[in-house]
Write a protein that holds these residues in place. Structure first.
Motif, PDB file in Angstrom:
ATOM      1  N   ASP A  53      -1.180  -0.130  -9.719  1.00  0.00           N
ATOM      2  CA  ASP A  53      -1.779   1.044 -10.364  1.00  0.00           C
ATOM      3  C   ASP A  53      -2.833   1.717  -9.501  1.00  0.00           C
ATOM      4  OD1 ASP A  53      -3.831  -0.775 -10.563  1.00  0.00           O
ATOM      5  OD2 ASP A  53      -3.729  -0.969 -12.745  1.00  0.00           O
ATOM      6  N   GLN A  54      -2.943   1.294  -8.255  1.00  0.00           N
ATOM      7  CA  GLN A  54      -3.802   1.995  -7.304  1.00  0.00           C
ATOM      8  C   GLN A  54      -3.244   1.773  -5.905  1.00  0.00           C
ATOM      9  OE1 GLN A  54      -7.792   0.448  -7.157  1.00  0.00           O
ATOM     10  NE2 GLN A  54      -7.134  -1.684  -7.145  1.00  0.00           N
ATOM     11  N   LYS A  96      -0.500  -3.697  -0.930  1.00  0.00           N
ATOM     12  CA  LYS A  96       0.116  -4.911  -1.474  1.00  0.00           C
ATOM     13  C   LYS A  96      -0.914  -6.014  -1.654  1.00  0.00           C
ATOM     14  CE  LYS A  96       4.646  -3.670   0.273  1.00  0.00           C
ATOM     15  NZ  LYS A  96       5.681  -3.786   1.296  1.00  0.00           N
ATOM     16  N   PHE A  97      -1.890  -6.078  -0.757  1.00  0.00           N
ATOM     17  CA  PHE A  97      -2.916  -7.103  -0.889  1.00  0.00           C
ATOM     18  C   PHE A  97      -3.923  -6.755  -1.974  1.00  0.00           C
ATOM     19  CE2 PHE A  97      -0.766  -8.452   2.792  1.00  0.00           C
ATOM     20  CZ  PHE A  97      -0.932  -9.831   2.812  1.00  0.00           C
ATOM     21  N   LEU A  98      -4.190  -5.477  -2.209  1.00  0.00           N
ATOM     22  CA  LEU A  98      -4.970  -5.094  -3.385  1.00  0.00           C
ATOM     23  C   LEU A  98      -4.244  -5.536  -4.651  1.00  0.00           C
ATOM     24  CD1 LEU A  98      -6.273  -1.459  -2.738  1.00  0.00           C
ATOM     25  CD2 LEU A  98      -7.556  -3.598  -2.558  1.00  0.00           C
ATOM     26  N   GLU A 130      -8.586   7.222   1.092  1.00  0.00           N
ATOM     27  CA  GLU A 130      -8.843   7.393  -0.331  1.00  0.00           C
ATOM     28  C   GLU A 130      -8.225   6.213  -1.076  1.00  0.00           C
ATOM     29  OE1 GLU A 130      -8.344  11.036  -3.591  1.00  0.00           O
ATOM     30  OE2 GLU A 130      -7.524  11.228  -1.559  1.00  0.00           O
ATOM     31  N   LEU A 131      -8.904   5.762  -2.116  1.00  0.00           N
ATOM     32  CA  LEU A 131      -8.339   4.772  -3.030  1.00  0.00           C
ATOM     33  C   LEU A 131      -7.929   5.539  -4.280  1.00  0.00           C
ATOM     34  CD1 LEU A 131      -7.725   1.800  -3.631  1.00  0.00           C
ATOM     35  CD2 LEU A 131     -10.035   1.590  -4.565  1.00  0.00           C
ATOM     36  N   LYS A 132      -6.621   5.707  -4.456  1.00  0.00           N
ATOM     37  CA  LYS A 132      -6.103   6.596  -5.495  1.00  0.00           C
ATOM     38  C   LYS A 132      -5.560   5.793  -6.670  1.00  0.00           C
ATOM     39  CE  LYS A 132      -4.413  10.532  -4.244  1.00  0.00           C
ATOM     40  NZ  LYS A 132      -3.605  11.662  -3.682  1.00  0.00           N
ATOM     41  N   SER A 133      -5.728   6.344  -7.845  1.00  0.00           N
ATOM     42  CA  SER A 133      -5.153   5.759  -9.052  1.00  0.00           C
ATOM     43  C   SER A 133      -3.784   6.359  -9.293  1.00  0.00           C
ATOM     44  CB  SER A 133      -6.065   6.022 -10.259  1.00  0.00           C
ATOM     45  OG  SER A 133      -7.309   5.399 -10.088  1.00  0.00           O
ATOM     46  N   GLY A 134      -2.871   5.536  -9.754  1.00  0.00           N
ATOM     47  CA  GLY A 134      -1.518   6.009 -10.023  1.00  0.00           C
ATOM     48  C   GLY A 134      -0.520   4.909  -9.767  1.00  0.00           C
ATOM     49  N   LYS A 135       0.606   4.985 -10.419  1.00  0.00           N
ATOM     50  CA  LYS A 135       1.629   3.960 -10.276  1.00  0.00           C
ATOM     51  C   LYS A 135       2.344   4.114  -8.934  1.00  0.00           C
ATOM     52  CE  LYS A 135       0.991   2.290 -14.427  1.00  0.00           C
ATOM     53  NZ  LYS A 135       0.337   0.972 -14.609  1.00  0.00           N
ATOM     54  N   ILE A 136       2.560   2.982  -8.273  1.00  0.00           N
ATOM     55  CA  ILE A 136       3.311   2.971  -7.018  1.00  0.00           C
ATOM     56  C   ILE A 136       4.175   1.717  -6.984  1.00  0.00           C
ATOM     57  CG2 ILE A 136       1.365   1.883  -5.807  1.00  0.00           C
ATOM     58  CD1 ILE A 136       2.308   3.304  -3.250  1.00  0.00           C
ATOM     59  N   THR A 137       5.407   1.877  -6.549  1.00  0.00           N
ATOM     60  CA  THR A 137       6.318   0.738  -6.420  1.00  0.00           C
ATOM     61  C   THR A 137       6.192   0.144  -5.034  1.00  0.00           C
ATOM     62  OG1 THR A 137       7.886   1.734  -7.976  1.00  0.00           O
ATOM     63  CG2 THR A 137       8.727  -0.018  -6.544  1.00  0.00           C
TER      64      THR A 137
END
Length: 366
Positions: free
Chosen positions: A349-350, A287-289, A330-337
């Motif tokens: 998006d990460q 959330k802070f990212l 890991e810092l992953k790419s992808g949509k997350i709610t």
């Protein structure tokens, strides 16, 4: 863990690729990526490493409902090597909490609830006779290497007619024990200005981004003058997300005003771990990212900054000769709610995903 284990090609949060060699539970060598040798090579390409994550606000006494959970479920299984129980227990049961800690893989420290009954009830400060100074002093003497501070939940549902008086008593106890106070803030009364007035250097405001009417920002999103004065006195800001204490709107006010978190914590327990909106420390860090903080800032808040507050700098660094106290993620790419405590959703998006943790010489995969 006597054989040399090499974490090959793991990346630090400032972007450097290294090998980390671990033997007998300690870091014995840090080299450039690809240069270390050992009996077991673990390919960590694509993974980040930091010193072990520290969650400054959890509830890890499973005997209490609703605010309780198993230590390792909110610790090493989520990539968190050190957790601080934020006042689940008062003097009556702090010994039991310590006993639980001795059987866990996760390192656990505690804030002592100033009410001797702790969270046996959720209105634990509504009767002043439950604040037994002598019991608290004895608990602090008996568990001086376990108790790191005092906890006072100063919001309407907890204190009821006791008002601000529990915090005044906590202040007296703080002077006698030389321990800082973590203060839970929430609905009024007492008014937030009264609470802030009593806070001093190294005390912690937890839930500082809550969206309740009695929060730390005015209707225009500007920080209250009393908050700025408290920060100038050295008061520490902790997130303490929880079920009801984190608002994206308020977090955006805070970032715009330059009011940054000192530490990012979860206020996690069984219900908000399994059903949200907290889920894990990694989810809160994500959330802070999303809010625009850098990966370095976010990880700093759960490593070095938290370790320094604890006066345990070794917990916030990666250095040859120290205990292997590490989190792999890991810092992953992808949509997350992502969902805050008001039910407001944001799409990122990460996201951060823990992969494992070393603590007390043992590796736990997430």
């Amino acid at each position: 863990m006597g054989d040399k284990v090499v974490l090959r090609n793991v990346k630090t949060v400032n972007g450097h690729a290294v090998d980390i060699v671990i033997a007998f539970g300690k870091i014995v060598e840090i080299t450039r990526a690809g240069e270390a040798s050992g009996s077991e090579i673990r390919d960590c390409t694509g993974l980040y490493v930091s010193s072990g994550w520290i969650d400054m606000h959890v509830h890890a006494f499973p005997e209490f409902e609703p605010y309780g959970d198993e230590i390792d479920e909110i610790g090493v299984k989520q990539g968190v090597t050190t957790i601080l129980d934020a006042g689940s227990c008062g003097a009556d049961r702090i010994g039991e909490l310590r006993g639980n800690a001795e059987r866990a893989r996760t390192r656990l420290l505690a804030f002592l609830n100033i009410s001797h009954i702790g969270l046996e009830r959720v209105d634990e400060l509504s009767r002043l006779e439950w604040i037994d100074v002598e019991k608290a002093l004895q608990a602090c003497r008996d568990h001086k290497d376990f108790i790191v501070g005092l906890k006072a939940r100063i919001s309407r549902s907890v204190v009821q007619r006791s008002g601000i008086e529990p915090l005044r008593l906590a202040r007296v106890l703080s002077y006698e024990t030389h321990l800082p106070i973590m203060v839970h803030i929430g609905s009024a009364p007492p008014m937030i200005e009264e609470v802030l007035e009593l806070m001093e250097n190294k005390d912690i405001i937890t839930h500082y981004l809550n969206g309740k009417p009695n929060n730390l920002f005015d209707s225009q999103g500007d920080p209250l003058p009393e908050l700025l004065a408290a920060l100038n006195r050295g008061v520490h800001l902790d997130v303490g997300h929880g079920t009801a204490s984190f608002s994206f709107k308020v977090a955006e006010y805070a970032r715009k005003a330059g009011i940054r978190p000192d530490t990012i914590s979860t206020d996690i327990y069984r219900a908000n771990r399994l059903k949200g909106p907290v889920y894990s420390l990694a989810n809160v860090l994500t959330k802070f990212l999303y809010l625009g903080y850098s990966l370095e800032e976010v990880i700093y808040a759960v490593t070095e900054k938290a370790a320094n507050w604890l006066n345990r700098p070794e917990l916030g660094r990666i250095q040859a000769g120290d205990e292997a106290n590490l989190t792999l993620f890991e810092l992953k790419s992808g949509k997350i709610t992502l969902t805050d405590s008001e039910g407001e959703e944001r799409i990122a998006d990460q996201y951060i995903e823990p992969r494992g943790a070393f603590v007390n010489g043992t590796f736990t995969e997430c």
